[in-house]
Design an enzyme around this catalytic site. Structure first.
Site: not given
Ligand code: NAI
Length: 336
Positions: A174, A232-234, A258, A263
């Site tokens: 990160d 589980t992100s996108r 996930d 999707e």
């Molecule tokens: P967050 O904003 O707290 O953390 C994201 C982290 O990724 C940050 O520390 C950022 O610096 C880092 N990041 C950005 N670009 C990067 C890269 N190129 N390489 C490495 N790290 C990088 O977000 P949070 O709350 O942790 O959520 C993460 C993702 O989870 C969301 O963006 C969303 O896509 C996904 N999500 C999925 C859900 C689900 O039901 N499966 C529900 C909620 C979120």
């Protein structure tokens, strides 16, 4: 304040009705997703409330704006489905729920890992049919395995803590290093080192122009043979066709997702009596070492309560004209 709620499921309505008891906000529920073709449903409303697969592109935003919509409430954290520049130019205010339960998603990532590894889903079905054989159920100890975590924000750090608890070695990548995690033993490395050394790679970064197809042919080639990949992100963090090839040649030993690139045509719907036309997902489903869940990482009581309450409070913030960190805009996201 009249709000049109899109992509409504029974549970969304149940939670809104429960927490909007004083009826301050007038909510109308639509099951359909918001997209260009459904944007006209917003006539007569002041705001809209949308979820992850509603498509707020230029055309949709222009239509809802001309229908009088001023407020967009995202009942999710991610905003990759919104054209922020167009929304800002049209003067639309956008609020999100930045965190609902990071633990919910982090725990779901663990569920995917344990299921893929220990094959409890197969054991469940076997035993129900009187098959008590252990053949092909063998897994591996998570203890002392190396787990690579890409993105150590809210969800990624909750996931690191869980996996430290399992006795794993954690490598993270990160741009922002989390000092608390480092004190707990997490080691930050380059993306390439992480890919090369991890037994399990779990993606927890948002989908942006930089992270689109982060896992592609080139990065997948760097993985240890037989590594497990968890997303589980996108969906679009992974080039699905590239990972399909890697599953076929054994480079990727397990895949737990996930989220899926296409999707929005599938997830959250019961298509059990339909002909599914997406051959890529059908091919993925055919692998014994692939586990797909339909974007249920967030789906816990605690997260739904948080989504509902923060969304309702975002409406009040908008009405009061006060500022909040929940606001999303092109300018805020591109601030130096
Ligand atoms: P967050 O904003 O707290 O953390 C994201 C982290 O990724 C940050 O520390 C950022 O610096 C880092 N990041 C950005 N670009 C990067 C890269 N190129 N390489 C490495 N790290 C990088 O977000 P949070 O709350 O942790 O959520 C993460 C993702 O989870 C969301 O963006 C969303 O896509 C996904 N999500 C999925 C859900 C689900 O039901 N499966 C529900 C909620 C979120």
């Amino acid at each position: 304040m009249k709000i049109a709620v899109f992509s409504t499921k029974k549970y969304d309505k149940e939670f809104f009705e429960n927490y909007n008891k004083d009826g301050n906000v007038n909510l109308t529920y639509f099951e359909v997703a918001l997209k260009e073709q459904t944007a006209n449903l917003t006539q007569g409303f002041d705001g809209i409330c949308t979820f992850v697969n509603d498509k707020l592109d230029k055309k949709t935003l222009e239509t809802i704006h001309s229908n009088g919509i001023k407020l967009i409430l995202l009942r999710c954290a991610g905003f990759n489905n919104v054209d922020l520049k167009v929304a800002e130019d049209l003067g639309l205010k956008i609020y999100r729920v930045p965190a609902y339960s990071p633990h919910a998603v982090a725990e779901h990532a663990l569920a995917l890992i344990l299921t893929l590894n220990r094959k409890t889903h197969k054991a469940y079905n076997r035993v129900r049919e009187g098959n008590f054989s252990l053949e092909r159920l063998r897994g591996f100890d998570l203890y002392k395995k190396t787990v690579g975590v890409i993105g150590t924000g809210k969800i990624g750090s909750a996931f690191c803590s869980i996996m430290l608890g399992m006795g794993c070695k954690i490598l993270a990548h990160d741009a922002y290093e989390n000092e608390d995690l480092k004190e707990k033993g997490v080691v930050y490395v380059s993306k390439n080192e992480l890919l090369e050394q991890s037994d399990i790679v779990s993606l927890h970064c948002p989908l942006t122009d930089d992270t689109f197809h982060l896992m592609n042919e080139e990065s997948i080639q760097k993985l240890k043979k037989g590594a497990m990949v968890i997303n589980t992100s996108r969906g679009a963090l992974i080039n699905t066709l590239d990972i399909l090839e890697a599953l076929k040649d054994g480079r990727v030993g397990y895949l737990g997702i996930d989220v899926y690139e296409q999707e929005e045509k599938l997830f959250f719907n019961d298509l059990s009596e339909s002909i599914i036309k997406d051959d890529t997902i059908m091919r993925l489903i055919s692998f014994p070492n692939v586990l797909i869940t339909s974007h249920q990482g967030f789906f816990t009581n605690e997260a739904l309560k948080q989504i509902t309450n923060v969304t309702l409070s975002n409406i009040q913030t908008y009405l009061n004209g006060t500022s909040t960190e929940n606001e999303v805009s092109y300018s805020l996201m591109h601030k130096a």
